[in-house]
Design a protein around this motif. Sequence first.
Motif, short mmCIF file in Angstrom:
data_model
loop_
_atom_site.label_atom_id
_atom_site.label_comp_id
_atom_site.label_asym_id
_atom_site.label_seq_id
_atom_site.Cartn_x
_atom_site.Cartn_y
_atom_site.Cartn_z
N VAL A 1 -7.25 -1.60 0.64
CA VAL A 1 -6.38 -2.20 -0.40
C VAL A 1 -5.23 -3.05 0.10
O VAL A 1 -5.16 -4.22 0.10
CB VAL A 1 -6.25 -1.36 -1.59
N ALA A 2 -4.01 -2.09 0.41
CA ALA A 2 -2.74 -2.79 0.67
C ALA A 2 -3.08 -3.69 2.06
O ALA A 2 -2.09 -4.26 2.38
CB ALA A 2 -2.04 -1.75 0.84
N GLY A 3 -3.98 -3.14 2.80
CA GLY A 3 -3.95 -3.71 4.31
C GLY A 3 -5.03 -5.11 4.28
O GLY A 3 -5.08 -5.81 5.18
N SER A 4 -5.62 -5.37 3.15
CA SER A 4 -6.37 -6.63 2.90
C SER A 4 -5.43 -7.93 2.97
O SER A 4 -4.55 -7.91 2.34
CB SER A 4 -7.31 -6.39 1.82
N SER A 5 -6.00 -8.78 3.53
CA SER A 5 -5.41 -10.18 3.56
C SER A 5 -5.25 -10.97 2.17
O SER A 5 -4.32 -11.58 1.86
CB SER A 5 -5.87 -11.29 4.53
N LEU A 6 -6.21 -10.44 1.23
CA LEU A 6 -6.10 -11.01 -0.01
C LEU A 6 -5.40 -10.21 -0.93
O LEU A 6 -4.27 -10.84 -1.61
CB LEU A 6 -7.40 -10.95 -0.76
N VAL A 7 -5.28 -8.88 -1.05
CA VAL A 7 -4.45 -8.03 -1.85
C VAL A 7 -3.17 -7.74 -1.41
O VAL A 7 -2.36 -7.58 -2.11
CB VAL A 7 -5.25 -6.88 -2.24
N GLY A 8 -3.19 -7.58 0.03
CA GLY A 8 -1.93 -7.07 0.59
C GLY A 8 -0.67 -7.77 0.28
O GLY A 8 0.34 -7.12 -0.14
N PRO A 9 -0.79 -8.85 0.43
CA PRO A 9 0.54 -9.65 0.11
C PRO A 9 1.02 -9.93 -1.22
O PRO A 9 2.18 -9.63 -1.55
CB PRO A 9 0.29 -11.19 0.47
N ARG A 10 -0.06 -9.83 -2.35
CA ARG A 10 0.18 -9.69 -3.76
C ARG A 10 0.97 -8.39 -3.99
O ARG A 10 1.95 -8.26 -4.42
CB ARG A 10 -0.80 -9.97 -4.72
N LEU A 11 0.28 -7.40 -3.49
CA LEU A 11 0.89 -5.91 -3.73
C LEU A 11 2.21 -5.81 -3.14
O LEU A 11 3.09 -5.27 -3.68
CB LEU A 11 -0.12 -4.89 -2.97
N SER A 12 2.42 -6.18 -1.96
CA SER A 12 3.79 -6.18 -1.44
C SER A 12 4.90 -6.97 -2.22
O SER A 12 5.92 -6.67 -2.29
CB SER A 12 3.91 -6.97 -0.21
N SER A 13 4.45 -8.12 -2.96
CA SER A 13 5.42 -8.86 -3.86
C SER A 13 5.86 -8.06 -4.89
O SER A 13 6.87 -8.20 -5.73
CB SER A 13 4.60 -10.24 -4.36
N VAL A 14 4.84 -6.91 -5.42
CA VAL A 14 5.10 -6.19 -6.58
C VAL A 14 6.02 -5.13 -6.18
O VAL A 14 6.64 -4.59 -6.80
CB VAL A 14 3.95 -5.79 -7.03
N LEU A 15 5.64 -4.25 -4.89
CA LEU A 15 6.19 -3.14 -4.54
C LEU A 15 7.23 -3.35 -3.52
O LEU A 15 7.92 -2.15 -3.60
CB LEU A 15 4.98 -2.24 -3.93
N THR A 16 7.65 -4.29 -3.01
CA THR A 16 8.90 -4.27 -2.42
C THR A 16 9.91 -4.55 -3.02
O THR A 16 9.95 -5.60 -3.98
CB THR A 16 8.63 -5.60 -1.40
N ALA A 17 11.02 -3.60 -3.03
CA ALA A 17 12.23 -3.96 -3.82
C ALA A 17 13.27 -5.06 -3.20
O ALA A 17 13.30 -4.87 -1.96
CB ALA A 17 13.01 -2.58 -3.52
N PRO A 18 13.29 -6.04 -3.80
CA PRO A 18 13.88 -7.28 -3.16
C PRO A 18 15.19 -7.46 -3.23
O PRO A 18 15.86 -8.25 -2.59
CB PRO A 18 13.37 -8.37 -4.10
N ASP A 19 16.16 -6.39 -3.80
CA ASP A 19 17.69 -6.49 -3.80
C ASP A 19 18.14 -6.54 -2.39
O ASP A 19 17.91 -5.90 -1.47
CB ASP A 19 18.20 -5.24 -4.29
#
Length: 362
Positions: A29-47
Amino acid sequence: MYDLLFQHVLRRIPAEPIHGVAFGAIRGVAGSSLVGPRLSSVLTAPDPVLRTRVFGVDFPNPLGLAAGFDKDARGPVALGNLGFGFVEIGTVTARPQPGNPKPRLFRLPADKALVNRMGFNNSGADAVAAHLATLPERRPVLGINIGKSKAATPDEAVDDYRYSARALGRFADYVVVNVSSPNTPGLRDMQQVSVLEPLLDAVRDELVSAVPGRTVPLLVKITTDLAGEDVDAVADMSVRLGLDGVVATNTTVSREGLRTPRVEVDALGAGGVSGLPLREAAQAVVGTLRAKLGPERTIISVGGIFTGEDAYQRITAGASLVQSYTGFIYGGATWPKKVNQELAVLLHRNRHRSVAAAVGTT
């Protein structure tokens, strides 16, 4: 939700099989080229307060996944997409090896701990190098943790580590020499400075020749079971050799202070304990190391990191980066984001403009 799933389902399944299933799901899931970047945008703390620069490498946040989870570099991109600022793969040995007989990984839920005697099971330096060669340019910061092959005799140990450094160094943002696992016979004896110093010299020489034009940061990983004078000796040696830092600490062979009944713990057999029981000892080692190492060298603190408060306490004690393995196992896929968010709140509350500004302030 994850707590309920762990309490009623996951804890009833043997630890090593469920690890394989869960890691496979993360990669899928998190490693797929389709879902991974979208998941990263949700789970990565951007501060921006979480960004830090350590030994010349830029980290999006100071929370890393410790060695042991991804031994063969099969999912670092997926793990980065979950919000880890860096991923340390391994421990990798020069020769492929199956590790110790199963079962060899156990949970202690009452202690939020694990017991493992994995024995450096991995596919070997050449196979791991092949996996690393396929990683995309967009990948997390990578540490590579190398250890001694079980079949290597003491006389062969230096060449064994050199082989791994030669095969893997070009892929690493930093390299860790692991001499502190309790699950490879004789390995902890190599923490003696008289043995460790020539080993580290040899690995550094190998990295210089294997990675021309770039200095690969080199660190050594020690255990919380070292006596105080031995921690001092490793710190003095690190300064003398010009190492970039120390990773502290590995698992402990101690069974003291556990909530799990002793008869249950003894029934599991040998192995190293990780998780919450290491919190106080690991915190103390950071303070000892920082006093000896000074501000120039990096401490990566691992052991008992479960919350943003834990991470903050290690950083203010002197760690530039922190890592966890067991906290992630008990916390689930959204755990890295939660810890980073908590850490960012504490940094702002205490008027630190960056992670680096908070290092060693207590």
